[in-house]
Design an enzyme around this catalytic site. Structure first.
Site, short mmCIF file in Angstrom:
data_model
loop_
_atom_site.label_atom_id
_atom_site.label_comp_id
_atom_site.label_asym_id
_atom_site.label_seq_id
_atom_site.Cartn_x
_atom_site.Cartn_y
_atom_site.Cartn_z
N ILE A 284 0.84 -1.20 0.00
CA ILE A 284 0.00 0.00 0.00
C ILE A 284 0.87 1.25 0.00
O ILE A 284 0.63 2.20 -0.75
CB ILE A 284 -0.97 -0.02 1.19
CG1 ILE A 284 -1.86 -1.27 1.10
CG2 ILE A 284 -1.82 1.24 1.22
CD1 ILE A 284 -2.73 -1.51 2.33
N ASP A 285 1.89 1.27 0.85
CA ASP A 285 2.83 2.39 0.85
C ASP A 285 3.46 2.59 -0.53
O ASP A 285 3.48 3.70 -1.07
CB ASP A 285 3.95 2.13 1.87
CG ASP A 285 3.70 2.81 3.20
OD1 ASP A 285 2.96 3.80 3.24
OD2 ASP A 285 4.25 2.34 4.21
N GLN A 286 3.99 1.51 -1.08
CA GLN A 286 4.72 1.64 -2.34
C GLN A 286 3.80 2.05 -3.48
O GLN A 286 4.16 2.91 -4.31
CB GLN A 286 5.44 0.34 -2.67
CG GLN A 286 6.51 -0.03 -1.65
CD GLN A 286 7.61 -0.89 -2.24
OE1 GLN A 286 8.32 -0.46 -3.14
NE2 GLN A 286 7.75 -2.11 -1.74
#
Length: 398
Positions: A170-172
């Site tokens: 999700i971050d990436q």
């Protein structure tokens, strides 16, 4: 003739931290932009303190997302520090921040403030749950969004414990969405003169990543079971135990099924009405997996890898990281970068996975030491020697 990078001449102010924003800014740097990373004095980006460390302040996650940048350490809680950042914003094309809702406003780096300083500035805001709605002030981290979004309820083996995806998807992906939004805004600015702001959140990224899972849920009306390495809509499409280890086999359509059965010696079931189409194999999943699993178990992984490759059926050993890095395909690629940093020695990193006109990629600047370029950056924006000394003495810049 040397060909420049696509974003050469672009200036980016990276006010973000942890992973999504820094990764976005690193990709902009890889495409040619000049990136200045603004960090709090003393600690810097949170990920500087996340082990393992190559050298003090160089945690592995930090190094993975902060190549190609120069660092200035600024205390945004001081008026003098904010004035420095506003001077930098006047000279920038893009500013990226990832503070909690309301914090950017208090620090003077929100869209309204920086747009008043520089009307051509494209402001990108990254948050956990977005800037509106009842959870706008909730802290957002990748693992929290894996849980909140329902992603974690789909991950792992049936009946097993909840599993976190270890790659922070999700971050990436939020960083990638920020990048695409910034590139679109840059195009609009040049094409029409209109200056857009960009807003992304971990929450909306997580929901978007669940697109086909949610579509299946709306069609079936029930929560999907966790399915390990398999796929609820395809069969056989999962890891199997070969004679000497695990192998991933992906039979994604009926033509592949025909070819797989020829190699696997399953001619007796290839046209059986229970197995002839993917929909029927999914309906008879237990029987399908029983027959396929028994066939796979008779041969070693290398045999399956070689023989299925001959008929173009997707298949792979389940590599570990050393196996990936040692593979001839990785060795032939320039996706793994090698570079040096004084005080840290020889380092490796991963390139932006985009090539332009076949040109080989390079690492650019190594991940910066906290505040190492503070004085040089201050000189570039016209601060005198006395000004710089005063900023250092007050603690506004280090």
């Amino acid at each position: 003739m040397t060909v420049g990078k696509p974003l050469a001449g672009l200036r980016v102010l990276d006010l973000s931290k942890v992973l999504a924003g820094p990764l976005c800014a690193q990709y902009l740097s890889d495409m040619g932009a000049e990136v200045i990373k603004v960090e709090p004095p003393g600690t810097g980006d949170d990920t500087r303190g996340w082990p393992p460390f190559r050298a003090p302040g160089l945690g592995a996650v930090f190094m993975s997302a902060n190549r190609g940048k120069r660092s200035i350490a600024v205390d945004l809680k001081t008026e003098a520090g904010r004035a420095v950042v506003h001077d930098l914003a006047r000279r920038s094309d893009v500013a990226i921040e990832s503070f909690g809702t309301g914090v950017a406003e208090r620090l003077g780096i929100d869209r309204a403030t920086l747009s008043a300083v520089n009307p051509r500035l494209i402001h990108c805001s990254i948050s956990g749950f977005g800037r509106e709605g009842p959870m706008r002030e909730a802290p957002g981290y990748d693992v929290v969004l894996q849980a909140f979004s329902g992603m974690m309820a789909l991950t792992g083996e049936p009946g097993g414990a909840h599993v976190r995806s270890p790659i922070s998807p999700i971050d990436q992906t939020t960083g990638i969405h920020a990048l695409s939004g910034i590139l679109a805004a840059l195009y609009a600015r040049e094409a029409t003169g209109q200056v857009e702001s960009v807003e992304v959140s971990l929450y909306e990224t997580a929901v978007a990543l669940l697109g086909y899972n949610l579509q299946s849920f709306w069609e079936k009306g029930v929560q999907p079971d966790r399915c390990g390495s398999s796929h609820e809509s395809l069969c056989p499409y999962q890891a199997f135990q070969a004679r000497d280890g695990a192998v991933m086999i992906g039979v994604a359509n009926d033509a592949l099924w025909q070819r797989f059965c020829t190699v696997a010696g399953l001619g007796d079931i290839v046209d059986d009405p229970r197995f002839a189409t993917n929909a029927r194999r999914v309906a008879h999943r237990t029987e399908t997996l029983g027959r396929v699993g028994a066939a796979v178990a008779r041969r070693p992984v290398a045999w399956w890898d070689a023989e299925l490759a001959k008929v173009r059926v997707p298949c792979s050993p389940i590599n570990d990281l050393p196996g990936l890095l040692a593979h001839p395909h990785t060795q032939a690629s320039d996706v793994v970068l090698s570079y040096d940093k004084p005080g840290a020695g020889a380092l490796k990193g991963i390139a932006h996975p985009v090539k332009f006109s076949g040109r080989r990629r390079a690492a650019g600047l190594p991940p910066p030491t906290l505040g190492a370029e503070s004085e040089a950056i201050l000189r570039e924006i016209g601060r005198s020697k006395d000004d710089i000394a005063a900023l250092r003495a007050s603690g506004a810049v280090r």
